[in-house]
Design an enzyme around this catalytic site. Structure first.
Site, PDB file in Angstrom:
ATOM      1  N   HIS A  14       0.852  -1.195   0.000  1.00  0.00           N
ATOM      2  CA  HIS A  14       0.000   0.000   0.000  1.00  0.00           C
ATOM      3  C   HIS A  14       0.883   1.239   0.000  1.00  0.00           C
ATOM      4  CE1 HIS A  14      -3.047  -2.845   1.533  1.00  0.00           C
ATOM      5  NE2 HIS A  14      -3.966  -1.955   1.205  1.00  0.00           N
ATOM      6  N   LYS A  49       0.084   4.512   4.597  1.00  0.00           N
ATOM      7  CA  LYS A  49      -0.845   3.617   5.299  1.00  0.00           C
ATOM      8  C   LYS A  49      -0.234   3.191   6.629  1.00  0.00           C
ATOM      9  CE  LYS A  49      -3.636  -0.588   4.947  1.00  0.00           C
ATOM     10  NZ  LYS A  49      -4.835  -0.003   5.569  1.00  0.00           N
TER      11      LYS A  49
HETATM   12  N1  LIG Z   1     -12.679  -0.110   3.908  1.00  0.00           N
HETATM   13  C1  LIG Z   1     -12.048   0.164   2.778  1.00  0.00           C
HETATM   14  O1  LIG Z   1     -12.391  -0.314   1.687  1.00  0.00           O
HETATM   15  C2  LIG Z   1     -10.881   1.085   2.808  1.00  0.00           C
HETATM   16  C3  LIG Z   1     -10.372   1.473   4.002  1.00  0.00           C
HETATM   17  N2  LIG Z   1      -9.364   2.378   4.046  1.00  0.00           N
HETATM   18  C4  LIG Z   1      -8.958   2.812   5.369  1.00  0.00           C
HETATM   19  O2  LIG Z   1      -9.383   4.149   5.568  1.00  0.00           O
HETATM   20  C5  LIG Z   1      -8.499   4.807   6.465  1.00  0.00           C
HETATM   21  C6  LIG Z   1      -8.090   6.145   5.884  1.00  0.00           C
HETATM   22  O3  LIG Z   1      -7.360   5.942   4.707  1.00  0.00           O
HETATM   23  P1  LIG Z   1      -6.791   7.173   3.846  1.00  0.00           P
HETATM   24  O4  LIG Z   1      -7.843   8.161   3.539  1.00  0.00           O
HETATM   25  O5  LIG Z   1      -6.012   6.584   2.754  1.00  0.00           O
HETATM   26  O6  LIG Z   1      -5.796   7.831   4.910  1.00  0.00           O
HETATM   27  P2  LIG Z   1      -5.331   9.341   5.036  1.00  0.00           P
HETATM   28  O7  LIG Z   1      -4.158   9.340   5.932  1.00  0.00           O
HETATM   29  O8  LIG Z   1      -5.207   9.972   3.702  1.00  0.00           O
HETATM   30  O9  LIG Z   1      -6.552  10.062   5.751  1.00  0.00           O
HETATM   31  C7  LIG Z   1      -6.960   9.835   7.047  1.00  0.00           C
HETATM   32  C8  LIG Z   1      -7.373  11.173   7.620  1.00  0.00           C
HETATM   33  O10 LIG Z   1      -7.993  10.974   8.879  1.00  0.00           O
HETATM   34  C9  LIG Z   1      -7.784  12.144   9.630  1.00  0.00           C
HETATM   35  N3  LIG Z   1      -7.955  11.807  11.040  1.00  0.00           N
HETATM   36  C10 LIG Z   1      -7.124  11.151  11.861  1.00  0.00           C
HETATM   37  N4  LIG Z   1      -7.677  11.044  13.079  1.00  0.00           N
HETATM   38  C11 LIG Z   1      -8.884  11.629  13.010  1.00  0.00           C
HETATM   39  C12 LIG Z   1      -9.937  11.842  13.933  1.00  0.00           C
HETATM   40  N5  LIG Z   1      -9.837  11.412  15.184  1.00  0.00           N
HETATM   41  N6  LIG Z   1     -11.052  12.474  13.519  1.00  0.00           N
HETATM   42  C13 LIG Z   1     -11.149  12.913  12.263  1.00  0.00           C
HETATM   43  N7  LIG Z   1     -10.180  12.768  11.337  1.00  0.00           N
HETATM   44  C14 LIG Z   1      -9.064  12.130  11.725  1.00  0.00           C
HETATM   45  C15 LIG Z   1      -6.374  12.608   9.283  1.00  0.00           C
HETATM   46  O11 LIG Z   1      -6.342  14.001   9.237  1.00  0.00           O
HETATM   47  P3  LIG Z   1      -5.899  14.962  10.430  1.00  0.00           P
HETATM   48  O12 LIG Z   1      -4.426  14.940  10.488  1.00  0.00           O
HETATM   49  O13 LIG Z   1      -6.463  16.266   9.954  1.00  0.00           O
HETATM   50  O14 LIG Z   1      -6.530  14.463  11.672  1.00  0.00           O
HETATM   51  C16 LIG Z   1      -6.207  12.112   7.845  1.00  0.00           C
HETATM   52  O15 LIG Z   1      -6.312  13.163   6.902  1.00  0.00           O
HETATM   53  C17 LIG Z   1      -7.377   3.815   6.732  1.00  0.00           C
HETATM   54  O16 LIG Z   1      -7.659   3.125   7.928  1.00  0.00           O
HETATM   55  C18 LIG Z   1      -7.479   2.836   5.578  1.00  0.00           C
HETATM   56  O17 LIG Z   1      -6.999   1.564   5.890  1.00  0.00           O
HETATM   57  C19 LIG Z   1      -8.820   2.906   2.925  1.00  0.00           C
HETATM   58  C20 LIG Z   1      -9.269   2.526   1.699  1.00  0.00           C
HETATM   59  C21 LIG Z   1     -10.340   1.576   1.539  1.00  0.00           C
HETATM   60  O1  LIG Z   2      -5.430   1.940   3.317  1.00  0.00           O
HETATM   61  C1  LIG Z   2      -5.807   1.576   2.183  1.00  0.00           C
HETATM   62  O2  LIG Z   2      -5.493   2.163   1.144  1.00  0.00           O
HETATM   63  C2  LIG Z   2      -6.667   0.399   2.109  1.00  0.00           C
HETATM   64  N1  LIG Z   2      -7.087  -0.134   3.219  1.00  0.00           N
HETATM   65  C3  LIG Z   2      -7.974  -1.226   3.333  1.00  0.00           C
HETATM   66  C4  LIG Z   2      -7.330  -2.364   4.098  1.00  0.00           C
HETATM   67  O3  LIG Z   2      -6.573  -2.110   5.042  1.00  0.00           O
HETATM   68  O4  LIG Z   2      -7.595  -3.525   3.777  1.00  0.00           O
HETATM   69  C5  LIG Z   2      -8.563  -1.659   2.014  1.00  0.00           C
HETATM   70  C6  LIG Z   2      -7.607  -1.539   0.862  1.00  0.00           C
HETATM   71  O5  LIG Z   2      -6.581  -2.467   1.029  1.00  0.00           O
HETATM   72  C7  LIG Z   2      -7.069  -0.118   0.786  1.00  0.00           C
END
Ligand SMILES: NC(=O)C1=CN([C@@H]2O[C@H](COP(=O)(O)OP(=O)(O)OC[C@H]3O[C@@H](n4cnc5c(N)ncnc54)[C@H](OP(=O)(O)O)[C@@H]3O)[C@@H](O)[C@H]2O)C=CC1
Ligand SMILES: O=C(O)C1=N[C@H](C(=O)O)C[C@H](O)C1
Length: 326
Positions: free
Chosen positions: A209, A213
């Site tokens: 990833h 991540k």
């Molecule tokens: N279920 C699925 O299919 C998928 C899941 N994911 C998951 O989604 C999550 C986010 O991924 P991604 O967007 O790539 O990560 P990013 O790091 O780009 O974004 C996460 C954001 O969350 C914010 N954040 C952290 N803590 C808090 C809080 N307590 N309240 C509100 N905002 C907060 C951070 O900003 P700040 O610094 O401003 O707090 C940051 O910008 C990961 O856990 C990833 O594994 C990702 C893709 C697909």
């Molecule tokens: O963080 C990501 O990007 C993703 N997170 C999810 C995971 O932890 O499985 C889904 C996908 O892999 C993308």
């Protein structure tokens, strides 16, 4: 164990280790600069037949923005509020015509309560960070706001317990991409129907990833849980996590333009006597399949809340089984 250096004993190593960049390995045909990805704007998805307010938490991050864009293009009402782990960010995020105000941790409870007063049928979609999963879920449960938890990590048992104890509605899934959800559903079916069928097999797992991540792939953990039911013994520490862009480019074969947003997974099984091997891969470039799936999840959950469905806790396989994924 899958290592980046040592090949396994008998079989030639999985393609990720064998080949250089894009070499021979049926490398994911991710859209490249020459063939641009269908963006959410050009994907021309028809508006959802329902419309309701959706609050995307985590709009300072990549998934938050993608989900907010997908929700808007599907005709949902994007609530102009999101949260951050940082106080006084003084920042807004523009999504289409909506300017989203970002609030810090100290005001999140008051702000979310006001949102619920104004939009009683709001659904929250959470894409924040692993260490926020439980505290965010507790807040949603305390205020009784239904939520889709796309964020991976945290204490998953506690997450389910919070929802159960509060009788709230939630949809929780580490994976929102329709086709990967279908693969996961197939794995769960095989595991239930043929427990122990892979007893004694060795499992090697590699996931790659974007460097930002923070946690180990939640999807890989869910797939591994199925292999465990099939009889494979496993220790989560053995997952090979690739976060180094150089390795992703030259060893894994991630297209350069997707180094900052990809999810490549490889599972390799070998029989005890090395005479049989299996390999499964799912490789995703970009984030649009998760964003679209997250909107499907929100629409599904909204419907369940409106119909006062007794189940209350769902996953993406439930959504897929109801034919509610685009
Ligand atoms: N279920 C699925 O299919 C998928 C899941 N994911 C998951 O989604 C999550 C986010 O991924 P991604 O967007 O790539 O990560 P990013 O790091 O780009 O974004 C996460 C954001 O969350 C914010 N954040 C952290 N803590 C808090 C809080 N307590 N309240 C509100 N905002 C907060 C951070 O900003 P700040 O610094 O401003 O707090 C940051 O910008 C990961 O856990 C990833 O594994 C990702 C893709 C697909
Ligand atoms: O963080 C990501 O990007 C993703 N997170 C999810 C995971 O932890 O499985 C889904 C996908 O892999 C993308």
């Amino acid at each position: 164990m899958l290592s980046l250096r040592a090949p396994p004993r008998t079989f030639s190593p999985p393609p990720w280790r064998r080949l250089g960049r894009h070499g021979g390995f049926a490398a994911p045909r991710c859209a490249s600069a020459a063939a641009p990805a269908a963006t959410l704007e050009t994907a021309a998805s028809p508006p959802a037949s329902v419309s309701f307010p959706i609050l995307v938490n985590g709009c300072t991050g990549k998934m938050g923005v993608s989900v907010a864009e997908a929700a808007t293009s599907r005709g949902l009402h994007l609530v102009p509020v999101s949260f951050s782990s940082r106080e006084n960010l003084g920042k807004t995020i523009q999504i289409g015509d909506t300017e989203i105000e970002i609030y810090g941790p100290s005001s999140r409870e008051d702000v979310l309560s006001s949102v619920i007063d104004e939009f009683p049928d709001v659904v929250v979609v959470d894409y924040t960070a692993p260490d926020s999963v439980n505290s965010n879920a507790e807040l949603y449960c305390e205020l009784g706001v239904p939520f889709v938890m796309g964020t991976t990590g945290g204490d998953q048992q506690l997450l389910y317990k919070s929802v159960q104890d509060s009788n709230n509605y939630a949809l929780i899934s580490p994976q929102m991409g329709k086709q990967v959800v279908a693969f996961l559903a197939a794995m769960e079916t095989i595991a239930v129907q043929f427990p122990g069928a892979f007893s004694g097999y060795r499992l090697e797992v590699l996931e790659s990833h974007q460097a930002g991540k923070l946690d180990t792939s939640g999807t890989a953990k869910a797939v591994i849980a199925c292999f465990e039911k099939l009889g494979v013994s496993w220790d989560m520490d053995r997952i090979v996590k690739v976060r180094d862009p150089e390795q992703q480019l030259y060893m894994v074969g991630v297209p350069e333009e997707h180094i900052e947003g990809h999810a490549f997974h490889l599972y390799h099984l070998t029989s005890p006597d090395d005479s049989v091997s299996f390999e499964f891969q799912h490789n995703v470039c970009g984030r649009s399949i998760y964003a679209e799936g997250s909107v499907d999840a929100a629409v599904f959950l909204h419907k369940k809340v409106q119909s006062m469905d007794p189940k209350r806790i769902y996953n993406m396989i439930d959504v897929l089984q109801e034919g509610a994924m685009r």
